[in-house]
Write a protein that holds these residues in place. Structure first.
Motif, mmCIF file in Angstrom:
data_model
loop_
_atom_site.group_PDB
_atom_site.id
_atom_site.type_symbol
_atom_site.label_atom_id
_atom_site.label_comp_id
_atom_site.label_asym_id
_atom_site.label_seq_id
_atom_site.Cartn_x
_atom_site.Cartn_y
_atom_site.Cartn_z
ATOM 1 N N GLN A 231 1.125 -1.159 0.102
ATOM 2 C CA GLN A 231 0.204 -0.347 -0.338
ATOM 3 C C GLN A 231 0.622 1.577 0.181
ATOM 4 O OE1 GLN A 231 -2.837 0.025 3.117
ATOM 5 N NE2 GLN A 231 -3.279 -2.346 2.698
ATOM 6 N N THR A 232 0.359 2.052 -0.741
ATOM 7 C CA THR A 232 0.971 3.818 -1.165
ATOM 8 C C THR A 232 0.009 4.365 0.136
ATOM 9 O OG1 THR A 232 0.117 4.334 -2.562
ATOM 10 C CG2 THR A 232 2.532 3.476 -2.986
ATOM 11 N N GLY A 233 0.710 5.711 0.646
ATOM 12 C CA GLY A 233 0.484 6.501 1.575
ATOM 13 C C GLY A 233 0.440 8.094 1.140
ATOM 14 N N SER A 234 -0.659 8.272 0.939
ATOM 15 C CA SER A 234 -0.777 10.453 0.958
ATOM 16 C C SER A 234 -0.728 11.022 1.891
ATOM 17 C CB SER A 234 -1.575 10.274 -0.301
ATOM 18 O OG SER A 234 -1.569 9.813 -2.050
ATOM 19 N N GLY A 235 0.437 11.781 1.231
ATOM 20 C CA GLY A 235 -0.105 12.774 2.047
ATOM 21 C C GLY A 235 0.333 15.045 1.944
ATOM 22 N N LEU A 236 0.709 15.160 2.438
ATOM 23 C CA LEU A 236 1.078 16.872 2.504
ATOM 24 C C LEU A 236 2.638 16.711 1.912
ATOM 25 C CD1 LEU A 236 -1.103 18.693 5.469
ATOM 26 C CD2 LEU A 236 -1.937 18.748 2.906
ATOM 27 N N VAL A 237 2.535 17.517 0.910
ATOM 28 C CA VAL A 237 4.428 17.512 0.825
ATOM 29 C C VAL A 237 4.530 18.922 0.578
ATOM 30 C CG1 VAL A 237 5.119 16.659 -1.648
ATOM 31 C CG2 VAL A 237 3.106 14.951 -0.983
ATOM 32 N N LEU A 238 5.548 19.050 0.018
ATOM 33 C CA LEU A 238 6.127 20.201 0.578
ATOM 34 C C LEU A 238 7.589 20.291 0.184
ATOM 35 C CD1 LEU A 238 6.916 21.633 4.499
ATOM 36 C CD2 LEU A 238 5.954 18.573 3.965
ATOM 37 N N LEU A 239 8.461 21.676 0.049
ATOM 38 C CA LEU A 239 9.827 20.580 -0.432
ATOM 39 C C LEU A 239 10.987 20.151 0.065
ATOM 40 C CD1 LEU A 239 10.128 25.053 -2.474
ATOM 41 C CD2 LEU A 239 10.257 22.508 -3.557
ATOM 42 N N LYS A 240 12.120 19.844 -0.177
ATOM 43 C CA LYS A 240 12.698 18.929 1.221
ATOM 44 C C LYS A 240 13.362 19.677 2.095
ATOM 45 C CE LYS A 240 14.485 14.866 0.740
ATOM 46 N NZ LYS A 240 13.553 14.312 1.644
ATOM 47 N N GLY A 241 13.314 20.212 3.436
ATOM 48 C CA GLY A 241 14.274 20.892 4.266
ATOM 49 C C GLY A 241 13.958 21.385 5.104
ATOM 50 N N ASP A 242 12.177 21.216 5.324
ATOM 51 C CA ASP A 242 12.026 21.575 6.651
ATOM 52 C C ASP A 242 11.746 21.592 7.370
ATOM 53 O OD1 ASP A 242 11.055 25.041 8.050
ATOM 54 O OD2 ASP A 242 9.721 25.499 5.901
ATOM 55 N N GLU A 243 12.474 20.754 8.333
ATOM 56 C CA GLU A 243 12.277 19.264 9.058
ATOM 57 C C GLU A 243 10.915 19.915 10.129
ATOM 58 O OE1 GLU A 243 15.190 20.406 8.037
ATOM 59 O OE2 GLU A 243 15.458 18.077 6.587
ATOM 60 N N ALA A 244 11.272 21.307 10.958
ATOM 61 C CA ALA A 244 10.603 21.743 11.510
ATOM 62 C C ALA A 244 8.687 22.259 11.587
ATOM 63 C CB ALA A 244 11.335 23.192 12.212
ATOM 64 N N VAL A 245 8.472 22.377 10.141
ATOM 65 C CA VAL A 245 7.273 22.083 9.671
ATOM 66 C C VAL A 245 6.650 20.880 9.234
ATOM 67 C CG1 VAL A 245 6.301 23.126 7.364
ATOM 68 C CG2 VAL A 245 7.969 24.068 7.921
ATOM 69 N N VAL A 246 7.519 19.806 8.672
ATOM 70 C CA VAL A 246 7.241 18.944 8.663
ATOM 71 C C VAL A 246 6.310 17.796 10.565
ATOM 72 C CG1 VAL A 246 7.751 16.139 8.156
ATOM 73 C CG2 VAL A 246 8.440 18.517 6.740
ATOM 74 N N ALA A 247 7.760 18.634 10.911
ATOM 75 C CA ALA A 247 7.372 18.073 12.221
ATOM 76 C C ALA A 247 5.586 18.037 12.797
ATOM 77 C CB ALA A 247 7.915 18.440 13.308
#
Length: 278
Positions: A231-247
């Motif tokens: 299975q594959t999961g879909s989520g909010l995607v953003l440019l790499k490098g903003d780990e604090a926002v992903v958290a």
């Protein structure tokens, strides 16, 4: 005397200009340091209750579309609104075509994308980050409700399946040695199954759930679901490098999972919980 006065005036002008430039440079450095210390612009907007800009199609039901009143809605849209509410920010959707979706993210037309994006290729994984998935999907087998021949995927061998030859599901049918009845798409495949010209059809879980919700009296049901590893999961995607926002996005998504919001939205749009991997 006049020449000496002019020279002194010129020297003073140069000195003043140099002082002004130094002061400007110091201000620029201070501004840069402040931005770096506070994190990215997106993180600061989130921390300060600002606005996040989210790219989506608006033409891809039931994930992102306009209802009869013209209001933008859909599973991905409502999940994003719930995330924004958890973060205490406003959300502004930027509607764009799928082909331009990631390009718009690259050019920073919006901060993130909510449009059933799964990062499955090395190129995308190297370039983008994905927050905790809010939907999971994989292949499923759809067959008549009263047909009890579907106890395992290996049991598909020799059965007739209505599939597009060029699709991933056609390849999957070949892997399990099912007999393929060629079709142009899902709608035709379902008709052949209902007419007993095919035993079953395979397609994406979310597409099938959407069909079953719209046609509850179809006398069809899901018989087999792909294992979690496929299975594959879909989520909010953003440019790499903003780990604090992903958290922060992950934290908000976990809270929505815990308080039942994702399950409720899943049930509203699909009649089943698609927010958890099974």
């Amino acid at each position: 005397m006049k020449r000496r006065t002019l020279l002194a005036l010129a020297a003073s002008t140069v000195l003043l200009a140099a002082c002004g430039q130094s002061s400007t440079n110091e201000a620029d450095t201070t501004a840069t340091d402040t931005t770096e210390a506070g994190g990215s612009d997106l993180l600061q907007r989130i921390n300060n209750g600002g606005t996040i800009n989210v790219g989506t199609e608006g033409t891809y039901p039931p994930f992102t579309y306009h209802d009869e009143s013209g209001q933008l809605t859909g599973y991905d849209v409502e999940v994003t609104r719930a995330v924004a509410d958890k973060l205490g920010v406003n959300v502004e959707f930027k509607e764009t075509q799928w082909d331009a979706m990631l390009a718009g993210l690259d050019s920073k037309r919006f901060d993130m994308v909510a449009n059933q994006v799964s990062l499955t290729t090395p190129e995308r994984l190297a370039k983008y980050d994905k927050a905790q998935p809010y939907s999971w999907s994989g292949a499923v087998v759809l067959a008549p409700t009263d047909d009890d021949r579907y106890s395992s995927w290996e049991g598909l061998k020799g059965l007739r399946t209505a599939q597009s030859l060029s699709s991933n599901y056609g390849e999957l049918a070949e892997r399990y040695e099912a007999e393929i009845v060629p079709v142009d798409g899902m709608a035709q495949a379902i008709q052949l199954v209902k007419q007993d010209r095919a035993d079953f059809t395979m397609n994406d879980n979310l597409a099938v759930l959407d069909y079953l919700k719209k046609f509850p009296d179809s006398n069809l049901e899901i018989k087999l679901v792909a294992p979690a590893s496929e299975q594959t999961g879909s989520g909010l995607v953003l440019l790499k490098g903003d780990e604090a926002v992903v958290a922060k996005l992950d934290e908000a998504m976990a809270a929505l999972q815990a308080d039942g919001t994702l399950t409720k939205l899943s049930q509203d749009f699909f009649g089943a919980d698609i927010s958890q991997q099974k």
